[in-house]
Design an enzyme around this catalytic site. Structure first.
Site, PDB file in Angstrom:
ATOM      1  N   PRO A 144       0.831  -1.204   0.000  1.00 57.15           N
ATOM      2  CA  PRO A 144       0.000   0.000   0.000  1.00 57.15           C
ATOM      3  C   PRO A 144       0.868   1.258   0.000  1.00 57.15           C
ATOM      4  O   PRO A 144       1.744   1.429   0.839  1.00 57.15           O
ATOM      5  CB  PRO A 144      -0.785  -0.126   1.318  1.00 57.15           C
ATOM      6  N   GLY A 147       4.487   1.660  -5.205  1.00 58.54           N
ATOM      7  CA  GLY A 147       4.279   1.040  -6.507  1.00 58.54           C
ATOM      8  C   GLY A 147       5.579   0.502  -7.063  1.00 58.54           C
ATOM      9  O   GLY A 147       6.069  -0.539  -6.650  1.00 58.54           O
ATOM     10  N   GLU A 260       9.792 -10.810 -18.172  1.00 56.78           N
ATOM     11  CA  GLU A 260       8.425 -10.446 -17.791  1.00 56.78           C
ATOM     12  C   GLU A 260       7.854  -9.404 -18.745  1.00 56.78           C
ATOM     13  O   GLU A 260       6.725  -9.526 -19.232  1.00 56.78           O
ATOM     14  CB  GLU A 260       8.398  -9.914 -16.360  1.00 56.78           C
ATOM     15  N   ARG A 261       8.634  -8.367 -19.021  1.00 48.44           N
ATOM     16  CA  ARG A 261       8.133  -7.288 -19.874  1.00 48.44           C
ATOM     17  C   ARG A 261       7.996  -7.725 -21.318  1.00 48.44           C
ATOM     18  O   ARG A 261       7.080  -7.272 -22.030  1.00 48.44           O
ATOM     19  CB  ARG A 261       9.039  -6.070 -19.720  1.00 48.44           C
ATOM     20  N   ARG A 286     -22.059  -6.239 -40.260  1.00 43.86           N
ATOM     21  CA  ARG A 286     -22.963  -5.194 -39.811  1.00 43.86           C
ATOM     22  C   ARG A 286     -23.282  -4.218 -40.949  1.00 43.86           C
ATOM     23  O   ARG A 286     -22.379  -3.734 -41.626  1.00 43.86           O
ATOM     24  CB  ARG A 286     -22.329  -4.427 -38.643  1.00 43.86           C
ATOM     25  N   GLN A 297     -15.350   4.511 -46.016  1.00 46.93           N
ATOM     26  CA  GLN A 297     -13.928   4.834 -46.072  1.00 46.93           C
ATOM     27  C   GLN A 297     -13.330   4.997 -44.686  1.00 46.93           C
ATOM     28  O   GLN A 297     -12.186   4.579 -44.442  1.00 46.93           O
ATOM     29  CB  GLN A 297     -13.714   6.113 -46.877  1.00 46.93           C
ATOM     30  N   GLY A 381       3.867  -4.634 -14.551  1.00 48.86           N
ATOM     31  CA  GLY A 381       5.190  -4.957 -15.061  1.00 48.86           C
ATOM     32  C   GLY A 381       6.074  -3.739 -15.275  1.00 48.86           C
ATOM     33  O   GLY A 381       7.144  -3.833 -15.867  1.00 48.86           O
ATOM     34  N   GLY A 382       5.628  -2.593 -14.770  1.00 51.34           N
ATOM     35  CA  GLY A 382       6.335  -1.331 -14.998  1.00 51.34           C
ATOM     36  C   GLY A 382       5.494  -0.451 -15.903  1.00 51.34           C
ATOM     37  O   GLY A 382       5.172  -0.824 -17.032  1.00 51.34           O
TER      38      GLY A 382
END
Length: 397
Positions: A144, A147, A260-261, A286, A297, A381-382
């Protein structure tokens, strides 16, 4: 007004296909097998899991039984000892379906910490269970008020004889409810200068006395992926639960961020492809003012722009993935890919929803869920801002 498309023609996805040098026929066999599994074991239950904000452990156990989890783990620990390309396929297919993404996070991001830095005892104890799906993992870093500034964490682990006593609280922990094994970032030396040298990682089993789960947090998107608070109140764990060396936790975390990133960027790309393909199909079906909206266009220009962005991102990511597999240090380029592709996915979700019109705002159309889910990609992850800071620093600014 241009009218070069015809709704009676099948959608041509050839321009969105790519040949990737690091993927072999074996990877594609793995993909097809995984796709069949997900169609049977995940797709029929997605809405239920979204409503419950939880993916049951049984799903991961079934994945493990079929050999889909932790494909990189060595055979001596029950794994298949496969290359990173299989982790890429795992991530792509899970994100295309839009459920069970924690299987990818646990297999490809968290478990590698144990493979790289764990003791032989730790590996024998946990890796076979990770491969089988008996346990999934979570990494507990965020607190908390804290970050991306991990060095400022306040959760402590005080050593007394042959054990640590952990006290503190974590939040925004992905898989916090489901996980059986937690990789907890703690301060073993709160007085260390610089502060990052006091950070360690300790393995905490879910049944450890003093450990408890707090609230299951409500999120904007990714509802089937549980996120929770964790509470540590005089949690006693053996010193044998220390991952690697004391005081090296911050560096371990930073060392694995490249993979990870990269995976977050790959996931963002996979979702972008799904959104674009589904939108192309929708605008051809549609009709408005007596003609398919794909004939307008503006629609054609929007689709053309998104297809171009997607193709450019694909080329860049494939290049980086090949370099990562070779073991090259490409932190700067992956930081570029992470923020750019994640932001592309977020922009694309809004553009695709707009092309769906009012139906895009309805839950019966998948684009509504994708719109919510991709909002977090430029954050975890940043953040995008952190990625740009890294790039600027590495450019000598």
């Amino acid at each position: 007004m241009s009218n070069t498309t015809n709704s009676s023609k099948p959608v041509n996805y050839d321009l969105l296909k790519r040949e990737r040098a690091y993927l072999t026929p074996e990877h594609e066999m793995f993909r097809k097998s995984l796709q069949k599994f997900l169609e049977k074991e995940a797709v029929p239950y997605i809405e239920k899991w979204e409503e419950e904000m939880f993916t049951p452990r049984e799903f991961y156990e079934k994945m493990g039984a079929q050999g889909f989890l932790c494909p990189q783990v060595k055979s001596e620990y029950g794994g298949l000892e496969l290359d990173f390309g299989f982790n890429v396929v795992l991530a792509e297919e899970l994100f295309r379906v839009g459920v069970g993404t924690l299987a990818s996070t646990s297999s490809s991001i968290i478990v590698p910490y144990l493979e790289e830095y764990g003791t032989e005892e730790q590996k024998k104890k946990y890796l076979p269970k990770c491969v089988s799906g008996e346990i999934t993992t979570a990494i507990a870093m965020t607190e908390p008020g804290i970050g991306s500034d991990l060095a400022s964490m306040s959760t402590t682990a005080v050593r007394e004889s042959d054990h640590y006593i952990i006290n503190g609280q974590k939040t925004f922990i992905s898989n916090g409810i489901n996980a059986g094994l937690f990789f907890v970032a703690v301060k073993t030396d709160p007085k260390a200068k610089p502060a990052r040298k006091g950070v360690s990682i300790i393995l905490v089993d879910e049944n450890t006395p003093g450990f408890s789960r707090g609230r299951k947090l409500k999120k904007l998107g990714e509802h089937s992926k549980d996120v929770a608070e964790l509470i540590f109140e005089d949690v006693h764990v053996s010193v044998s639960n220390l991952l690697g060396a004391e005081g090296q936790g911050f560096y371990y975390l930073m060392d694995r961020l490249q993979q990870e990133r990269l995976l977050i960027a790959i996931n963002s790309l996979a979702v972008s492809e799904v959104m674009l393909k589904s939108t192309i199909s929708y605008v051809k079906e549609r009709h408005a003012f007596g003609k398919p909206i794909s004939s307008f266009q503006n629609t054609q220009f929007e689709i053309a722009e998104m297809a171009t962005e997607l193709s450019l991102a694909q080329t860049f990511l494939d290049h980086l993935t090949s370099k990562h597999i070779k073991g090259e240090n490409i932190v700067t380029q992956i930081s570029m890919a992470k923020w750019y592709v994640a932001e592309m996915a977020r922009r694309m979700s809004a553009r695709c929803l707009q092309l769906h019109g009012g139906y895009g705002f309805m839950e019966e159309y998948p684009i509504a869920r994708r719109y919510r889910d991709v909002a977090v990609m430029p954050i975890y992850g940043g953040t995008t801002e952190i990625m740009k800071n890294i790039i600027a620093k590495n450019l000598g600014l």
